[in-house]
Scaffold this active site. Sequence first.
Site, PDB file in Angstrom:
ATOM      1  N   ASP A 173     -19.580  69.526  -4.711  1.00 23.58           N
ATOM      2  CA  ASP A 173     -20.609  68.486  -4.883  1.00 23.58           C
ATOM      3  C   ASP A 173     -19.991  67.224  -5.478  1.00 23.58           C
ATOM      4  O   ASP A 173     -20.259  66.102  -5.028  1.00 23.58           O
ATOM      5  CB  ASP A 173     -21.793  69.002  -5.729  1.00 23.58           C
ATOM      6  CG  ASP A 173     -21.369  69.693  -7.012  1.00 23.58           C
ATOM      7  OD1 ASP A 173     -20.169  69.995  -7.185  1.00 23.58           O
ATOM      8  OD2 ASP A 173     -22.246  69.944  -7.869  1.00 23.58           O
TER       9      ASP A 173
ATOM     10  N   ASP B 261     -17.194  65.523   8.069  1.00 26.30           N
ATOM     11  CA  ASP B 261     -18.153  64.577   8.661  1.00 26.30           C
ATOM     12  C   ASP B 261     -18.369  63.396   7.729  1.00 26.30           C
ATOM     13  O   ASP B 261     -18.444  62.249   8.159  1.00 26.30           O
ATOM     14  CB  ASP B 261     -19.510  65.249   8.928  1.00 26.30           C
ATOM     15  CG  ASP B 261     -19.642  65.731  10.370  1.00 26.30           C
ATOM     16  OD1 ASP B 261     -18.612  66.104  10.968  1.00 26.30           O
ATOM     17  OD2 ASP B 261     -20.778  65.741  10.888  1.00 26.30           O
TER      18      ASP B 261
ATOM     19  N   LYS C 228     -16.440  75.791  -5.087  1.00 35.34           N
ATOM     20  CA  LYS C 228     -17.630  75.835  -5.933  1.00 35.34           C
ATOM     21  C   LYS C 228     -17.387  76.984  -6.913  1.00 35.34           C
ATOM     22  O   LYS C 228     -18.132  77.973  -6.960  1.00 35.34           O
ATOM     23  CB  LYS C 228     -18.874  76.060  -5.047  1.00 35.34           C
ATOM     24  CG  LYS C 228     -20.192  75.932  -5.750  1.00 35.34           C
ATOM     25  CD  LYS C 228     -20.580  74.488  -6.080  1.00 35.34           C
ATOM     26  CE  LYS C 228     -21.868  74.463  -6.899  1.00 35.34           C
ATOM     27  NZ  LYS C 228     -22.148  73.123  -7.476  1.00 35.34           N
TER      28      LYS C 228
ATOM     29  N   TYR D 296     -18.622  81.316   8.292  1.00 38.73           N
ATOM     30  CA  TYR D 296     -18.748  81.224   9.746  1.00 38.73           C
ATOM     31  C   TYR D 296     -18.485  82.579  10.405  1.00 38.73           C
ATOM     32  O   TYR D 296     -19.015  82.882  11.463  1.00 38.73           O
ATOM     33  CB  TYR D 296     -17.738  80.222  10.312  1.00 38.73           C
ATOM     34  CG  TYR D 296     -18.202  78.789  10.338  1.00 38.73           C
ATOM     35  CD1 TYR D 296     -18.608  78.146   9.173  1.00 38.73           C
ATOM     36  CD2 TYR D 296     -18.225  78.072  11.532  1.00 38.73           C
ATOM     37  CE1 TYR D 296     -19.009  76.829   9.202  1.00 38.73           C
ATOM     38  CE2 TYR D 296     -18.631  76.748  11.563  1.00 38.73           C
ATOM     39  CZ  TYR D 296     -19.018  76.134  10.397  1.00 38.73           C
ATOM     40  OH  TYR D 296     -19.418  74.826  10.442  1.00 38.73           O
TER      41      TYR D 296
ATOM     42  N   ASP E  42     -16.233  71.626   6.958  1.00 42.86           N
ATOM     43  CA  ASP E  42     -17.096  71.120   8.026  1.00 42.86           C
ATOM     44  C   ASP E  42     -17.902  69.930   7.506  1.00 42.86           C
ATOM     45  O   ASP E  42     -17.969  68.872   8.131  1.00 42.86           O
ATOM     46  CB  ASP E  42     -18.035  72.239   8.502  1.00 42.86           C
ATOM     47  CG  ASP E  42     -18.999  71.759   9.572  1.00 42.86           C
ATOM     48  OD1 ASP E  42     -18.542  71.050  10.494  1.00 42.86           O
ATOM     49  OD2 ASP E  42     -20.198  72.077   9.481  1.00 42.86           O
TER      50      ASP E  42
HETATM   51  C1  IPM Z   1     -16.990  70.964  13.928  1.00 41.32           C
HETATM   52  C2  IPM Z   1     -18.345  71.283  14.490  1.00 41.32           C
HETATM   53  C3  IPM Z   1     -18.401  72.777  14.743  1.00 41.32           C
HETATM   54  C4  IPM Z   1     -18.239  73.485  13.413  1.00 41.32           C
HETATM   55  C5  IPM Z   1     -19.668  73.264  15.464  1.00 41.32           C
HETATM   56  C6  IPM Z   1     -19.925  72.500  16.743  1.00 41.32           C
HETATM   57  C7  IPM Z   1     -19.599  74.737  15.730  1.00 41.32           C
HETATM   58  O1  IPM Z   1     -19.347  70.851  13.636  1.00 41.32           O
HETATM   59  O2  IPM Z   1     -15.984  71.228  14.619  1.00 41.32           O
HETATM   60  O3  IPM Z   1     -16.931  70.423  12.830  1.00 41.32           O
HETATM   61  O4  IPM Z   1     -19.216  73.653  12.670  1.00 41.32           O
HETATM   62  O5  IPM Z   1     -17.116  73.869  13.104  1.00 41.32           O
HETATM   63 MG    MG Z   2     -18.651  69.733  11.980  1.00 47.35          MG
END
Ligand code: IPM
Ligand code: MG
Length: 358
Positions: A220, A248, A188, A141, A244
């Site tokens: 993975d 999710d 990884k 990032y 990240d």
């Molecule tokens: C998160 C989001 C952010 C990230 C985006 C919106 C920049 O997906 O906080 O997980 O990738 O960190």
């Molecule tokens: Mg995210």
Amino acid sequence: MDFHIVTVSGDGIGPDVVEQGKRILDKVGEKFGHSFQFEEQLAGGVAIDATGEPLPEQTVEACLKSDSVLLGAVGGPKWDNLPNVRPEQALLGLRSRLGLFANLRPAELFAQLAAASPLKPEIIGHELDLLIVRELTGGIYFGEHGRSADGHAAWDTEAYSTPEIERVLRVGFDAAAKRRGKLTVVDKANILETSRLWREVARAMAAEHPDIQCEYLYVDNCAMQLIRDPKQFDVIVTSNMFGDILSDEASMLAGSIGMLASASLGDRASSKGILGMYEPIHGSAPDIADQDLANPIATILSCAMMLRYSFDLQAEADAVRSAVERVLDKGYRTGDIYSEGTQKVGTKEMGALIAAEI
Ligand code: IPM
Ligand code: MG
């Protein structure tokens, strides 16, 4: 005690849910004899509209002076196609300017909502409680990004130093020590040199933490194991981008993204503890903004994390959590977690119900 909190409500449903977070903190203040002062600052799309920039310097300065930051959400289609600015830059900017290198994302499935998880009951059981610790101010990032002169080649660089890895791993080891004592380092390392460095640093630290069961998993495999048998995990610690993605995935196990809180922490002291930024992990959901439809629970649980991690107010944090549980026990649900036989309520009523239980 007096606490000074900067609220960055942001875009979409951000203001709807932050309003309820403030209501809960006010109630905690009343019950436990604290006072919370709130100061609203701009970031994201609303900041672009007002100032042309996603993260005005004034916002950063106010956050740096605060005891803690409560963030709603940023972004929306309105700002998707602007040249050179994106609301998301505000998030990255806040993380790096405030030095918030450790992002704690608990994936918790409340027993009351077990039916909302897409996994079969025999896999998920009644409850799930795992914590992802994501490195937040380094890696790909923040590495060098570039484009060749002809525009037809591009690169993003993953880079980590030993101190960067060490400080976030320490957060992982500490969290595991307070929980079930298991830490999974995800990388990884069969491919990436940065991952091999993560493992080296982790192995040295593991030797100093014989009480923690430390294991290593390729990302993975981890993505697969999270669905196959999520209960094997206690604390997962990983790099910015892997965190990240995995967070999710883990959020889905917990039924609704509307339930999940997060804390971003560094080592900067505030006048009352550790400066942190607390936010629901969901986005700005512009389609339901300002309609009293959003689930405020993720933000309310983020406030509980603020009480716990920034202010060391454990009884207060527990009180917020049990208030949420009691309201769920009584059958109240916002639309995203509604199922037949429960009672549907709006954002404001959910906030009021939880406040009443504190
Ligand atoms: C998160 C989001 C952010 C990230 C985006 C919106 C920049 O997906 O906080 O997980 O990738 O960190
Ligand atoms: Mg995210």
